[in-house]
Design an enzyme around this catalytic site. Structure first.
Site, PDB file in Angstrom:
ATOM      1  N   GLY A  60       0.853  -1.183   0.000  1.00  0.00           N
ATOM      2  CA  GLY A  60       0.000   0.000   0.000  1.00  0.00           C
ATOM      3  C   GLY A  60       0.886   1.228   0.000  1.00  0.00           C
ATOM      4  N   HIS A 104       8.491  -7.537  -3.480  1.00  0.00           N
ATOM      5  CA  HIS A 104       7.232  -7.980  -4.099  1.00  0.00           C
ATOM      6  C   HIS A 104       7.412  -9.327  -4.820  1.00  0.00           C
ATOM      7  CE1 HIS A 104       4.747  -4.336  -3.525  1.00  0.00           C
ATOM      8  NE2 HIS A 104       5.940  -3.768  -3.412  1.00  0.00           N
ATOM      9  N   GLU A 116       5.171 -11.065  -6.070  1.00  0.00           N
ATOM     10  CA  GLU A 116       4.146 -11.260  -7.111  1.00  0.00           C
ATOM     11  C   GLU A 116       4.558 -10.714  -8.475  1.00  0.00           C
ATOM     12  OE1 GLU A 116       4.154  -9.147  -4.666  1.00  0.00           O
ATOM     13  OE2 GLU A 116       3.053  -7.304  -5.076  1.00  0.00           O
ATOM     14  N   LYS A 168      -7.010 -10.638 -18.922  1.00  0.00           N
ATOM     15  CA  LYS A 168      -7.498 -11.028 -20.254  1.00  0.00           C
ATOM     16  C   LYS A 168      -7.361 -12.528 -20.553  1.00  0.00           C
ATOM     17  CE  LYS A 168      -9.108  -9.146 -23.964  1.00  0.00           C
ATOM     18  NZ  LYS A 168     -10.040  -8.003 -23.917  1.00  0.00           N
ATOM     19  N   CYS A 212       5.445  -5.984   1.506  1.00  0.00           N
ATOM     20  CA  CYS A 212       5.772  -4.554   1.485  1.00  0.00           C
ATOM     21  C   CYS A 212       5.068  -3.823   2.645  1.00  0.00           C
ATOM     22  CB  CYS A 212       5.439  -3.959   0.125  1.00  0.00           C
ATOM     23  SG  CYS A 212       6.203  -2.364  -0.133  1.00  0.00           S
ATOM     24  N   TYR A 213       4.084  -2.975   2.363  1.00  0.00           N
ATOM     25  CA  TYR A 213       3.381  -2.317   3.470  1.00  0.00           C
ATOM     26  C   TYR A 213       2.780  -3.369   4.407  1.00  0.00           C
ATOM     27  CZ  TYR A 213      -0.136   0.411   5.997  1.00  0.00           C
ATOM     28  OH  TYR A 213      -0.888   0.986   6.984  1.00  0.00           O
ATOM     29  N   ASP A 227     -14.475  -9.688 -23.921  1.00  0.00           N
ATOM     30  CA  ASP A 227     -14.929  -9.493 -22.543  1.00  0.00           C
ATOM     31  C   ASP A 227     -16.455  -9.506 -22.421  1.00  0.00           C
ATOM     32  OD1 ASP A 227     -12.248  -9.133 -22.314  1.00  0.00           O
ATOM     33  OD2 ASP A 227     -12.349  -6.958 -22.074  1.00  0.00           O
TER      34      ASP A 227
END
Ligand code: XMP
Length: 510
Positions: free
Chosen positions: A54, A168, A170, A366, A81-82, A226
């Protein structure tokens, strides 16, 4: 069903984290930190919790905090992180802030031999983005990683299965991030990894069947992947209570209107209303050159057209949109910056005449949407269609929009697409189209001087459309496309190829 809670503290990466978890076949559910309580977490039966990053500092009064009891429930936690700093703060550690300790980008990290870092070299590259850092470890925690500038790049209380990482895992720049998340899910949380996209379909169908029972549902069908996937998914949930409205705003590619009508109305048997609204849109757009204004006007006009159609259909309760996750991020989610207002998110007017909006694909990227489409039985060529933006050719005509320019662009675009298909390049080029620039230049045809538009060809290769590379198309394909466009489309004297990646450019020119 086993599931992971991604507790969102306002970072940009909540969906990316959830997506990484789903890629490992574990269902991930995102909740804002202030939308769930410790009791709620206890009863929901999560196998593990991930605190996201964050933009805040834990000491700011207004920064998002959470009930420290969460650390004592007995469910493993991974703070990122945060989320890592917050965990230290909640457990009475100390978080400091110093420019000298700030790190941004790829950083060498030295990791210890603990379950989170199983099968990872002791020295590797991670991706950092922080100024605050953990200065004093909380009681019961030990330091399990450091970098040159960050004394506690990761920490853990192995007994309570609480882990925190300053970097991070991810993002793909963290070399072994995937392995770390796998270690957390399978070794630390004990997940089995048996979740499939079919489960997402089943859950969505059940959810909307229950929530929208007896309601009349209207879906904005564009014919793109979509909204098509959203339409078929919703049709499964609510059947004939769903009406799809396809607005032909006159900003579509060549032949698109008829294609959509035939595919969905005839082949899929959906209730489909085609609205020919070209004049209405062109009137509103006349003289407008500013890209964000174009987007807002189109977004608003879309809704007005739907409202008008809805009135004709009687009381409609719910509007369904095919919004997917990148649309949400780029329209400015939380504290992230607005890049451009996607017509189905930022372009929405405040007051609309529907009771509810449903966005069944809002959490998906996507390629995940395509997987859902394939599993729903939507034909391959439709599922793998290249995306087409809601505002259509309006954001591919630089400057003001006229019918004449639209017709010129439609022809040039159709030729380029045909040449890509002839060269069997549809798979390597994920999105390819023509743009009508506002630039005119001199040419020569026969023996006469011409003065016409410059068309730019754009083709990008990408997984998720958040970043993209320009496609290295063979010169021959470009040559054929250029030759045909300048010969077959009057009004065009010059063709150029866009060799900019995203970032720094975006895929669309506006
Ligand atoms: P950008 O230009 O933002 O495009 O890099 C990323 C992807 O999003 C598509 N796009 C849109 N899709 N409504 C949509 O439904 C929009 O307003 C919109 N703007 C861009 C774009 O075509 C690309 O695939």
């Amino acid at each position: 069903m086993e599931k992971i809670l991604v507790l969102d503290f306002g970072g940009q990466y909540d969906q990316l984290i959830a997506r990484r978890v789903r890629d490992m076949h574990v269902y991930a559910e995102i909740k804002a930190y202030n939308k769930i309580t410790v009791d709620g977490i206890k009863t929901a039966g999560y196998s593990g919790i991930i605190f996201t990053g964050g933009p805040n500092s834990v000491y700011d009064e207004a920064s998002p905090h959470f009930d420290p009891q969460i650390l004592d429930i007995g469910i493993p936690v991974l703070g990122i992180c945060y989320g890592d700093q917050l965990m230290a703060y909640m457990a009475n550690g100390e978080v400091g802030s110093a420019e000298d300790n700030s790190e941004y980008g790829k950083t060498t990290v030295f990791t210890a031999d603990v379950p989170l870092f199983k099968n990872i070299p002791r020295e590797s590259i991670c991706w950092m983005s922080h100024t605050d850092f953990i200065e004093t470890l909380p009681h019961g925690f030990k330091c399990i990683a450091h970098t040159a500038k960050c004394p506690v790049a990761a920490m853990c209380d192995e007994k309570r299965r609480l882990y925190g990482v300053q970097f991070h895992p991810e993002v793909t720049h963290t070399e072994y991030g995937k392995q770390m998340l796998e270690n957390f899910l399978f070794d630390i949380c004990g997940c089995n990894g048996d979740w499939k996209m079919d489960d997402f379909i089943e859950r969505s169908v059940e959810k909307y069947r229950a929530e929208l029972a007896g309601k009349k549902v209207l879906l904005a069908l564009s014919g793109g992947v979509d909204s098509s996937v959203a339409a078929v998914l919703m049709h499964r949930a609510v059947g004939n209570n769903l009406t799809c409205v396809f607005v032909d705003h006159g900003l579509l590619r060549k032949g698109e209107g008829d294609f959509v009508e035939n595919t969905f109305g005839k082949n899929f048997g959906l209730n489909l209303v085609r609205v020919n609204a070209e004049e209405r849109f062109l009137q509103k757009l006349a003289g407008v050159t500013e890209p964000e204004r174009k987007r807002k006007i189109i977004g608003e006009e879309f809704i007005r057209v739907f409202e008008d159609e809805a009135k004709k259909l009687g009381k409609i309760n719910v509007l369904v949109q095919g919004t997917i996750y990148p649309d949400v991020v780029e329209s400015g989610k939380g504290d992230s910056a607005v890049i451009k207002s996607h017509h189905n998110v930022g372009g929405l007017p405040d007051v609309i005449a529907f009771d509810e909006i449903a966005e069944p694909l809002r959490e998906l990227f996507k390629d995940e949407v395509r997987e859902v489409g394939a599993r729903l039985g939507i034909p391959h060529e439709l599922v793998w269609r290249q995306p087409f933006p809601g505002p259509g050719l309006a954001v591919r005509i630089i400057g003001d929009i006229t019918k004449e320019k639209l017709d010129i662009l439609r022809e040039a675009d159709a030729i380029f697409r045909e040449e890509i298909a002839n060269a069997h390049l549809e798979k390597s080029a994920n999105q390819y189209f023509a743009v009508l620039t506002d630039l005119r230049s001199v040419g020569v045809k026969g023996d006469a001087r011409t003065y016409g538009y410059t068309v730019a060809l754009r083709s990008v290769t990408t997984d998720d459309f958040m970043t993209a590379e320009w496609t290295r198309l063979p010169y021959e394909v470009l040559e054929w496309a250029s030759g045909r466009i300048t010969n077959e489309v009057s009004g065009i004297t010059r063709v150029v190829y866009d060799i900019t990646s995203k970032p720094p450019a975006t895929v669309e020119w506006e």
